[in-house]
Enzyme design. Structure first.
Site, PDB file in Angstrom:
ATOM      1  N   SER A 136       0.199  23.885  20.185  1.00 58.61           N
ATOM      2  CA  SER A 136      -0.141  23.172  18.964  1.00 58.61           C
ATOM      3  C   SER A 136       1.135  22.934  18.172  1.00 58.61           C
ATOM      4  O   SER A 136       1.812  23.889  17.779  1.00 58.61           O
ATOM      5  CB  SER A 136      -1.132  24.031  18.153  1.00 58.61           C
ATOM      6  OG  SER A 136      -1.363  23.472  16.884  1.00 58.61           O
ATOM      7  N   LYS A 161      -1.196  19.510  21.544  1.00 61.82           N
ATOM      8  CA  LYS A 161      -2.004  19.148  20.370  1.00 61.82           C
ATOM      9  C   LYS A 161      -1.067  18.878  19.212  1.00 61.82           C
ATOM     10  O   LYS A 161      -0.142  19.643  18.944  1.00 61.82           O
ATOM     11  CB  LYS A 161      -2.961  20.310  20.085  1.00 61.82           C
ATOM     12  CG  LYS A 161      -3.412  20.506  18.656  1.00 61.82           C
ATOM     13  CD  LYS A 161      -4.513  21.563  18.621  1.00 61.82           C
ATOM     14  CE  LYS A 161      -4.559  22.309  17.302  1.00 61.82           C
ATOM     15  NZ  LYS A 161      -5.576  23.381  17.303  1.00 61.82           N
ATOM     16  N   LEU A 162      -1.317  17.765  18.524  1.00 54.03           N
ATOM     17  CA  LEU A 162      -0.464  17.345  17.415  1.00 54.03           C
ATOM     18  C   LEU A 162      -1.249  17.417  16.117  1.00 54.03           C
ATOM     19  O   LEU A 162      -2.352  16.869  16.016  1.00 54.03           O
ATOM     20  CB  LEU A 162       0.008  15.908  17.654  1.00 54.03           C
ATOM     21  CG  LEU A 162       0.777  15.693  18.956  1.00 54.03           C
ATOM     22  CD1 LEU A 162       0.845  14.211  19.299  1.00 54.03           C
ATOM     23  CD2 LEU A 162       2.175  16.279  18.839  1.00 54.03           C
ATOM     24  N   LYS A 163      -0.683  18.058  15.113  1.00 52.92           N
ATOM     25  CA  LYS A 163      -1.313  18.080  13.794  1.00 52.92           C
ATOM     26  C   LYS A 163      -1.146  16.702  13.158  1.00 52.92           C
ATOM     27  O   LYS A 163      -0.046  16.124  13.234  1.00 52.92           O
ATOM     28  CB  LYS A 163      -0.644  19.155  12.921  1.00 52.92           C
ATOM     29  CG  LYS A 163      -0.901  20.576  13.412  1.00 52.92           C
ATOM     30  CD  LYS A 163      -2.361  20.963  13.227  1.00 52.92           C
ATOM     31  CE  LYS A 163      -2.565  22.441  13.538  1.00 52.92           C
ATOM     32  NZ  LYS A 163      -3.970  22.848  13.330  1.00 52.92           N
ATOM     33  N   ASP A 188      -5.252  17.317  15.757  1.00 51.26           N
ATOM     34  CA  ASP A 188      -6.014  18.205  14.885  1.00 51.26           C
ATOM     35  C   ASP A 188      -5.721  17.830  13.435  1.00 51.26           C
ATOM     36  O   ASP A 188      -4.585  17.955  12.979  1.00 51.26           O
ATOM     37  CB  ASP A 188      -5.617  19.665  15.154  1.00 51.26           C
ATOM     38  CG  ASP A 188      -6.465  20.661  14.374  1.00 51.26           C
ATOM     39  OD1 ASP A 188      -7.333  20.233  13.580  1.00 51.26           O
ATOM     40  OD2 ASP A 188      -6.260  21.882  14.560  1.00 51.26           O
ATOM     41  N   GLU A 213      -9.737  16.895  16.790  1.00 46.75           N
ATOM     42  CA  GLU A 213     -10.237  18.167  16.259  1.00 46.75           C
ATOM     43  C   GLU A 213     -10.400  18.070  14.738  1.00 46.75           C
ATOM     44  O   GLU A 213      -9.480  17.668  14.028  1.00 46.75           O
ATOM     45  CB  GLU A 213      -9.231  19.260  16.642  1.00 46.75           C
ATOM     46  CG  GLU A 213      -9.657  20.679  16.314  1.00 46.75           C
ATOM     47  CD  GLU A 213      -8.622  21.700  16.803  1.00 46.75           C
ATOM     48  OE1 GLU A 213      -7.809  21.361  17.692  1.00 46.75           O
ATOM     49  OE2 GLU A 213      -8.621  22.828  16.277  1.00 46.75           O
ATOM     50  N   ASP A 238     -13.713  22.690  14.768  1.00 48.72           N
ATOM     51  CA  ASP A 238     -13.045  23.988  14.590  1.00 48.72           C
ATOM     52  C   ASP A 238     -13.639  24.614  13.323  1.00 48.72           C
ATOM     53  O   ASP A 238     -14.650  25.333  13.385  1.00 48.72           O
ATOM     54  CB  ASP A 238     -11.525  23.743  14.497  1.00 48.72           C
ATOM     55  CG  ASP A 238     -10.712  24.990  14.177  1.00 48.72           C
ATOM     56  OD1 ASP A 238     -11.292  26.051  13.941  1.00 48.72           O
ATOM     57  OD2 ASP A 238      -9.450  24.898  14.149  1.00 48.72           O
ATOM     58  N   LYS A 262     -12.743  30.310  17.848  1.00 50.75           N
ATOM     59  CA  LYS A 262     -11.860  31.338  17.285  1.00 50.75           C
ATOM     60  C   LYS A 262     -12.771  32.508  16.969  1.00 50.75           C
ATOM     61  O   LYS A 262     -13.721  32.362  16.175  1.00 50.75           O
ATOM     62  CB  LYS A 262     -11.166  30.850  16.008  1.00 50.75           C
ATOM     63  CG  LYS A 262     -10.129  29.765  16.274  1.00 50.75           C
ATOM     64  CD  LYS A 262      -9.494  29.251  15.000  1.00 50.75           C
ATOM     65  CE  LYS A 262      -8.542  28.101  15.309  1.00 50.75           C
ATOM     66  NZ  LYS A 262      -8.111  27.401  14.085  1.00 50.75           N
ATOM     67  N   GLY A 290      -6.386  29.187  18.050  1.00 50.80           N
ATOM     68  CA  GLY A 290      -5.480  30.250  17.608  1.00 50.80           C
ATOM     69  C   GLY A 290      -5.170  30.101  16.136  1.00 50.80           C
ATOM     70  O   GLY A 290      -5.429  29.052  15.533  1.00 50.80           O
ATOM     71  N   LEU A 292      -1.980  31.399  15.044  1.00 51.08           N
ATOM     72  CA  LEU A 292      -0.605  31.917  15.088  1.00 51.08           C
ATOM     73  C   LEU A 292      -0.603  33.441  15.026  1.00 51.08           C
ATOM     74  O   LEU A 292       0.210  34.056  14.325  1.00 51.08           O
ATOM     75  CB  LEU A 292       0.223  31.336  13.931  1.00 51.08           C
ATOM     76  CG  LEU A 292       0.317  29.818  13.885  1.00 51.08           C
ATOM     77  CD1 LEU A 292       0.966  29.348  12.579  1.00 51.08           C
ATOM     78  CD2 LEU A 292       1.125  29.271  15.071  1.00 51.08           C
TER      79      LEU A 292
HETATM   80  O1  OSB Z   1      -6.561  24.457  13.130  1.00 48.76           O
HETATM   81  O2  OSB Z   1      -6.176  25.297  15.036  1.00 48.76           O
HETATM   82  C1  OSB Z   1      -5.941  25.253  13.822  1.00 48.76           C
HETATM   83  C2  OSB Z   1      -3.005  27.565  12.988  1.00 48.76           C
HETATM   84  C3  OSB Z   1      -3.450  28.108  11.802  1.00 48.76           C
HETATM   85  C4  OSB Z   1      -4.641  27.702  11.271  1.00 48.76           C
HETATM   86  C5  OSB Z   1      -5.422  26.750  11.932  1.00 48.76           C
HETATM   87  C6  OSB Z   1      -5.007  26.207  13.138  1.00 48.76           C
HETATM   88  C7  OSB Z   1      -3.756  26.610  13.650  1.00 48.76           C
HETATM   89  C8  OSB Z   1      -3.176  26.054  14.878  1.00 48.76           C
HETATM   90  C9  OSB Z   1      -2.152  26.888  15.611  1.00 48.76           C
HETATM   91  O3  OSB Z   1      -3.427  24.951  15.302  1.00 48.76           O
HETATM   92  C10 OSB Z   1      -2.666  27.413  16.896  1.00 48.76           C
HETATM   93  C11 OSB Z   1      -1.789  28.539  17.433  1.00 48.76           C
HETATM   94  O4  OSB Z   1      -0.722  28.254  17.975  1.00 48.76           O
HETATM   95  O5  OSB Z   1      -2.180  29.720  17.303  1.00 48.76           O
HETATM   96 MG    MG Z   2      -7.909  23.401  14.392  1.00 51.63          MG
END
Ligand code: OSB
Ligand code: MG
Length: 368
Positions: A136, A161-163, A188, A213, A238, A262, A290, A292
């Protein structure tokens, strides 16, 4: 399982680089580490509550209060026959899924260690020794993002995955697709769009994303179902999915076809087992998200993703992408896009005690 004491530890661990999403840039992880001790054996769980509630509602301060006033005294008084029973025993205390999960996971880890088996063998992942993972990527410049995508693909990651958010979507996605036309790509939004953006979101169809997402509000199902009727890209939820019933509702009304799991959002492993039943029954692919996590939460995520319902690559990438130094002794590193499941009893990791002390903000030990 009788519980002798529970330790609640708050740690702060710096990220190698700030992680930028539509809800802001974060420079360090704040985590609650829960340790249960029973007959000389320890088990660990990680809470993904935040200092301030940016992702969902739970905070570290609120979670610590509920743990020390209510959940930990209950566990010290009652223990459990099997950690699978804890969720229903705690159901009268509403919500607070991340907080409940932090203690539930510690109980599962301790239970598995007492049985001398890896956690995966208790949750249906007995034969699985590695899981496929993606990465991500936080928001950055277009140039850095394209370079980062190419590096992750070269490293063997199974999808990227790209924010995204309004203003950080089409030009960046066009550049990434031009550089890597065939990779498995997802986005996402962490709730950054509304139905007023339907035409924009529909225009993402040209990027052939594996899914988008959580484009809309963090607690919504209905509007996602409306959006799904107007776009071809599959929707993955999510934030909005917080219970087995919510997953059933989302799949029934077509709010999503893909499920990000999650464990903290659902309230523990037993709830994930029930989510998996819904998803397998309806043919909905799950993948492991995840937050982080440090090595404790990351190891739990790896074991979780061995369950049979997890069919798409998850977000549990190499720990070294996120942290210069982790709190566990084992290196949790993916090789060619496959993350090995840590071996040994429980979640298979041990704490680097000296380093853990150096990143600890507070510790409370509660005894029977
Ligand atoms: O939306 O998936 C998410 C990290 C923190 C809070 C929400 C998200 C995320 C990530 C990171 O996308 C995923 C990771 O590398 O653990
Ligand atoms: Mg997410």
């Amino acid at each position: 399982m009788r519980v002798d004491e529970v330790e609640l530890r708050v740690i702060r661990l710096p990220y190698r680089a700030p992680f930028k999403t539509s809800f802001g840039a974060e420079a360090e992880k704040h985590a609650v580490l829960v340790t249960v001790r029973s007959d000389g054996i320890e088990g660990h769980g990680e809470g993904v509550m935040e200092p301030v509630p940016l992702y969902r509602e739970e905070t570290i301060a609120g979670g610590l209060g509920l743990l020390s006033d209510t959940l930990v005294p209950w566990v010290l008084a009652n223990g459990c026959e099997h950690p699978r029973d804890l969720t229903d025993a705690w159901a009268r205390w509403r919500g607070n899924n991340m907080t409940k999960t932090s203690l539930e996971l510690a109980m599962w880890d301790c239970f598995a260690r007492q049985q001398g088996v890896p956690l995966r063998t208790l949750i249906g992942g007995g034969d699985v020794t590695e899981i496929p993972v993606g990465a991500s990527l936080g928001m950055n410049t277009v140039e850095n993002t394209v370079a980062s995508v190419e590096r992750h693909v070269a490293d063997g990651y199974r999808r990227v995955k790209l924010k995204i958010e309004p203003g950080w979507d089409r030009p960046m996605l066009s550049a990434v697709r031009a550089a890597c036309p065939d990779i498995e790509l997802t986005v996402d939004a962490n709730s950054a769009y509304t139905l007023a953006d339907t035409d924009l979101l529909a225009s993402f169809d040209e990027y052939h994303l594996h899914y988008i997402e959580q484009p809309l509000h963090w607690d919504d199902l209905h509007d996602h179902a409306v959006l799904a009727a107007s776009i071809s890209t599959p929707i993955c939820l999510d934030e909005s999915l917080t219970s087995p019933a919510r997953v059933r509702h989302a799949l029934e009304i077509g709010a999503c076809t893909v499920v990000n799991v999650k464990v903290g959002r659902f309230g523990g492993l037993t709830q994930v087992e029930r989510v998996q039943e819904e998803c397998l029954r309806r043919g909905a692919p799950m993948w492991c998200g995840g937050m982080l996590e440090t090595g404790v939460g990351r190891a739990h995520n790896i074991h979780l993703a061995t369950m049979p319902g997890f069919v798409y690559p998850g977000d549990t990438a190499s720990a070294s992408r996120t942290y210069a130094r982790d709190i566990v002794e084992q290196k949790l590193e993916a090789v060619n896009g496959m993350m090995p499941v840590p071996e040994g009893p429980g979640i298979g990791v041990t704490l680097d005690r000296a380093f853990l002390e150096s990143v600890t903000q507070s510790v409370e030990v509660i005894r029977a």
